[in-house]
Design a protein around this motif. Structure first.
Motif, PDB file in Angstrom:
ATOM      1  N   PRO A   1      -3.297   3.344   7.906  1.00 25.61           N
ATOM      2  CA  PRO A   1      -2.261   3.532   6.878  1.00 25.61           C
ATOM      3  C   PRO A   1      -2.799   4.157   5.592  1.00 25.61           C
ATOM      4  O   PRO A   1      -2.153   5.030   5.001  1.00 25.61           O
ATOM      5  CB  PRO A   1      -1.750   2.103   6.627  1.00 25.61           C
TER       6      PRO A   1
ATOM      7  N   HIS B   1      -2.991  -6.180   6.256  1.00 33.02           N
ATOM      8  CA  HIS B   1      -2.212  -6.873   7.278  1.00 33.02           C
ATOM      9  C   HIS B   1      -2.749  -6.556   8.676  1.00 33.02           C
ATOM     10  O   HIS B   1      -2.895  -7.450   9.521  1.00 33.02           O
ATOM     11  CB  HIS B   1      -0.746  -6.460   7.164  1.00 33.02           C
ATOM     12  N   LEU B   2      -3.052  -5.285   8.918  1.00 31.78           N
ATOM     13  CA  LEU B   2      -3.597  -4.899  10.211  1.00 31.78           C
ATOM     14  C   LEU B   2      -4.972  -5.519  10.440  1.00 31.78           C
ATOM     15  O   LEU B   2      -5.285  -5.996  11.545  1.00 31.78           O
ATOM     16  CB  LEU B   2      -3.690  -3.375  10.310  1.00 31.78           C
TER      17      LEU B   2
ATOM     18  N   MET C   1       5.301  -2.573  13.906  1.00 28.16           N
ATOM     19  CA  MET C   1       4.509  -1.417  13.502  1.00 28.16           C
ATOM     20  C   MET C   1       3.006  -1.702  13.533  1.00 28.16           C
ATOM     21  O   MET C   1       2.197  -0.788  13.305  1.00 28.16           O
ATOM     22  CB  MET C   1       4.945  -0.937  12.121  1.00 28.16           C
ATOM     23  N   SER C   2       2.640  -2.937  13.822  1.00 23.95           N
ATOM     24  CA  SER C   2       1.224  -3.274  13.945  1.00 23.95           C
ATOM     25  C   SER C   2       0.783  -3.394  15.400  1.00 23.95           C
ATOM     26  O   SER C   2      -0.407  -3.578  15.672  1.00 23.95           O
ATOM     27  CB  SER C   2       0.940  -4.596  13.230  1.00 23.95           C
TER      28      SER C   2
ATOM     29  N   GLY D   1       1.086  -0.005  -1.274  1.00 27.11           N
ATOM     30  CA  GLY D   1       1.682  -0.345   0.012  1.00 27.11           C
ATOM     31  C   GLY D   1       0.749  -0.072   1.170  1.00 27.11           C
ATOM     32  O   GLY D   1       0.653  -0.869   2.123  1.00 27.11           O
ATOM     33  N   ALA D   2       0.015   1.046   1.118  1.00 30.96           N
ATOM     34  CA  ALA D   2      -0.930   1.372   2.186  1.00 30.96           C
ATOM     35  C   ALA D   2      -2.068   0.370   2.244  1.00 30.96           C
ATOM     36  O   ALA D   2      -2.531  -0.007   3.329  1.00 30.96           O
ATOM     37  CB  ALA D   2      -1.479   2.785   1.987  1.00 30.96           C
TER      38      ALA D   2
ATOM     39  N   LEU E   1       1.267   3.796  14.314  1.00 31.00           N
ATOM     40  CA  LEU E   1       1.981   2.932  13.369  1.00 31.00           C
ATOM     41  C   LEU E   1       3.489   2.976  13.567  1.00 31.00           C
ATOM     42  O   LEU E   1       4.212   2.190  12.949  1.00 31.00           O
ATOM     43  CB  LEU E   1       1.650   3.359  11.930  1.00 31.00           C
TER      44      LEU E   1
ATOM     45  N   CYS F   1      -1.816   7.811   4.182  1.00 24.03           N
ATOM     46  CA  CYS F   1      -1.260   7.874   2.830  1.00 24.03           C
ATOM     47  C   CYS F   1      -2.046   8.850   1.968  1.00 24.03           C
ATOM     48  O   CYS F   1      -1.471   9.618   1.193  1.00 24.03           O
ATOM     49  CB  CYS F   1      -1.267   6.479   2.212  1.00 24.03           C
TER      50      CYS F   1
ATOM     51  N   TRP G   1      -0.717  -2.809   3.825  1.00 26.46           N
ATOM     52  CA  TRP G   1      -0.530  -2.584   5.253  1.00 26.46           C
ATOM     53  C   TRP G   1      -1.871  -2.648   5.982  1.00 26.46           C
ATOM     54  O   TRP G   1      -1.998  -3.265   7.042  1.00 26.46           O
ATOM     55  CB  TRP G   1       0.136  -1.232   5.469  1.00 26.46           C
TER      56      TRP G   1
END
Length: 482
Positions: free
Chosen positions: A397, A442-443, A267-268, A435-436, A205, A401, A439
Motif C-alpha cells: 500500500p 494492518h497487513l 482487501m488484505s 492511510g497507506a 489489494l 501510494c 493499511w
C-alpha cells in the motif's frame, strides 16, 4: 442365453455460450457474478472498446510528437501537446494505478492498448512457444527499473517525442513479441511488460477477484461434462488460481465449469494468506528497490539539493583534472534530454549524475527497508527467508501510494498552470500517506499473526515501523521540506 447387458450411458451436458457448464440446480447468482458473466458474453463489445482506446492512444501519442513544442503561453485547452501530456501523465498513469487497487487488473483485460495489440498480433503470428529466457522471474523488476531510469534521462513526462519513444517503443515491442510467440495469448503482458510486476502487486489489494471453487470443478470433471476451454490471454492456471495478481479480469472464464465466479474479498486476503507461499525475492526487490527506491529517486532528483551537490562536486573535479568531454551537451535527444530552443539540455555529466543519484537512493532506501524487515522477522521468532518476502508484501500500500503521489505531482503542476487552486493538495497527500501507513501496519499485523509468534508480533512491528518511517521521511523531504 442371458439377455445382453445394457450399456452404461454417460450424459453429456452442453456448455452455454462462454464455455461455462450449467448444472441442473444452482443457487441464484449475485450481482458480481452476473457482472462477470456480462463481461464474458460481451467480448465482442469489449474488443471494439479496446480498439477505440488504441486509436485514441495512437492519436495522442503520435500527433503531438509531430508538432512544434508549445510556448510558455500555451495551455491545456488550446494546445494538443499539453493536453496529451495531461491525459497520459496527469490522468492515465496515476489513475490506472489506482484502478488496480480498486478493481484489480481490469485495465489490462478491458482497456489496455498494448495488451489488445499484442493479443491481436499473436492471433496472426508465428505461434512459437514461449522461450525459457522469457520466463525468467526477474523481468518485471529489470524492465521497471530500466524504463523508469531511461524515462528520466529523456524527460518522458515533459516532451512528446520522448513519450512516443518510451511508450511507443514498448507498444512496438509488445506487438513483435505477440507476433512471434504463442497463438492468441499475451506473452508480453505475462512476462515482459515494464509495469506487469507493479500491476500484479497492486492488484493483490483489490476487493474484487475471480474465485475458484475446487469442489465444483471436481464435480464437473466427475460428471464428465464436455466443456469448452477458456481462452485465457494472460495464461493463468485457472483451476489453481488463488489470487488476482495475474488475472486480467476480462471475464472470459466467468462461470467456467460452474466453478469460477467474480466475487468480493477482504482487501488484505491475498497479501496475508495467498502471498504466504507465493511471495518471492523478485517481488521483494521490486517493492523495496523498485517502487520504494528507484521510483523515489526518479521523483526526487529534480528538487534535491543532494543531486545539485553531487553534480557540482563532480564538475569541479573534472575541471580541475582538465577532463572536459563529460560537460559536452552533444548527446541526441533519444539518449539524453536535448531541447536547446527551450534551454533544456543534458550534458553527459547530467545523465551520469542522474543515474548515480537514483541508484544511490534505491540502494539506501531499499537496503534500509530490507534491514528493518529482517529485524522484524528475527524478532518474531524463527528466521525464514520466505517470511521476509511475505512481510515485504505488507509495504505494497505504501509503495503504491508513493508512485501515485509522484505521478500526480505532474497533475497538480499542470492544473496550477491552468489557474486551478490547489492549496488543499498537501493536506490530501498527508492523508493518503497516513492511510497507506495504517493499511501497511494492518497487513503486517495480519501476516505476523499467521506465524503464531504470540506477543512477539507486537515487538516485531517496531522495526517494521522503522521501514515505514524511512519512506515517510523521503516523501516528507520532497513535499514539505525542500
Amino acid at each position: 442365453m442371458k439377455p445382453p447387458r445394457p450399456q452404461r450411458v454417460i450424459p453429456i451436458v452442453a456448455a452455454p455460450s462462454g464455455g461455462a457448464s450449467c448444472p441442473p440446480e444452482r443457487q441464484p447468482r449475485g450481482l458480481l457474478a452476473l457482472t462477470g458473466d456480462w463481461l464474458r458474453d460481451h467480448g465482442g463489445l469489449l474488443r471494439k472498446l479496446q480498439w477505440a482506446v488504441v486509436l485514441v492512444y495512437a492519436f495522442l501519442l503520435i500527433v503531438p510528437a509531430c508538432l512544434d513544442l508549445p510556448d510558455d503561453a500555451a495551455r491545456m485547452w488550446n494546445n494538443l501537446t499539453i493536453f496529451a501530456q495531461f491525459v497520459f501523465w496527469g490522468i492515465w498513469w496515476p489513475f490506472v494505478l489506482l484502478s488496480m487497487v480498486l478493481f484489480g487488473r481490469l485495465w489490462c483485460g478491458v482497456l489496455c492498448p498494448e495488451g489488445a495489440l499484442s493479443e491481436w498480433a499473436a492471433r496472426k503470428g508465428m505461434g512459437r512457444p514461449i522461450p525459457r529466457w522469457m520466463r525468467w522471474g526477474g523481468w518485471p523488476f529489470v524492465a521497471f527499473v530500466l524504463t523508469t531510469v531511461y524515462g528520466q534521462l529523456v524527460s518522458v513526462y515533459q516532451y512528446p517525442k520522448a513519450a512516443l519513444l518510451v511508450l511507443g517503443g514498448s507498444t512496438v515491442a509488445a506487438v513483435i513479441v505477440g507476433f512471434i510467440y504463442t497463438r492468441g495469448k499475451r506473452a508480453w503482458c505475462r512476462h515482459l511488460c515494464p509495469v506487469n510486476g507493479v500491476f500484479g502487486l497492486l492488484s493483490k489489494l483489490a476487493p474484487l477477484y475471480y474465485r475458484v471453487d475446487e469442489a465444483a470443478w471436481r464435480r464437473s470433471q466427475d460428471q464428465r461434462q464436455r466443456v469448452a476451454s477458456v481462452d485465457c490471454a494472460p495464461l493463468q492456471p485457472l483451476r489453481h488460481m488463488q489470487g488476482g495478481s495475474g488475472c486480467h479480469m476480462c471475464g472470459r472464464c466467468s462461470d467456467h465449469r460452474s466453478a469460477i465466479t467474480l466475487a468480493s474479498r477482504p482487501m488484505s486476503d491475498e497479501v496475508v494468506r495467498v502471498a504466504e507461499k507465493e511471495a518471492d525475492g523478485w517481488q521483494t526487490a521490486l517493492i523495496a528497490y523498485g517502487l520504494l527506491g528507484v521510483a523515489m529517486g526518479a521523483f526526487h532528483w529534480t528538487v534535491s539539493p543532494w543531486f545539485v551537490w553531487l553534480k557540482q562536486t563532480a564538475a569541479e573535479w573534472l575541471v580541475d583534472h582538465d577532463i572536459m568531454w563529460p560537460l559536452d551537451t552533444d548527446a541526441p535527444w533519444w539518449l539524453l534530454t536535448h531541447y536547446p530552443m527551450h534551454n533544456d539540455v543534458f550534458s553527459w555529466l547530467d545523465g551520469a549524475s542522474l543515474i548515480a543519484y537514483v541508484a544511490a537512493t534505491a540502494l539506501t532506501l531499499g537496503s534500509g527497508i530490507l534491514l528493518s524487515l529482517a529485524l522484524a522477522v528475527g524478532m518474531a521468532g524463527r528466521w525464514q527467508t520466505q517470511r521476509l518476502h511475505h512481510l515485504a508484501q505488507a509495504l505494497i500500500p505504501l509503495a503504491g501510494c508513493g508512485v501515485f503521489l509522484g505521478l500526480s505531482a505532474l497533475t497538480v503542476t499542470l492544473l496550477k498552470a491552468e489557474g486551478f487552486g490547489m492549496h488543499w493538495v498537501n493536506d490530501a497527500r498527508l492523508a493518503l500517506l497516513a492511510g497507506a501507513n495504517l493499511w501497511a501496519l494492518h497487513l503486517a499485523r495480519g501476516i505476523l499473526a499467521r506465524w503464531n509468534c504470540g506477543l512477539r508480533r507486537w515487538i516485531a512491528l517496531l522495526p517494521f515501523c522503522g521501514a515505514l518511517a524511512l519512506v515517510d521521511c523521503a516523501w516528507g523531504f520532497m513535499f514539505w521540506w525542500w
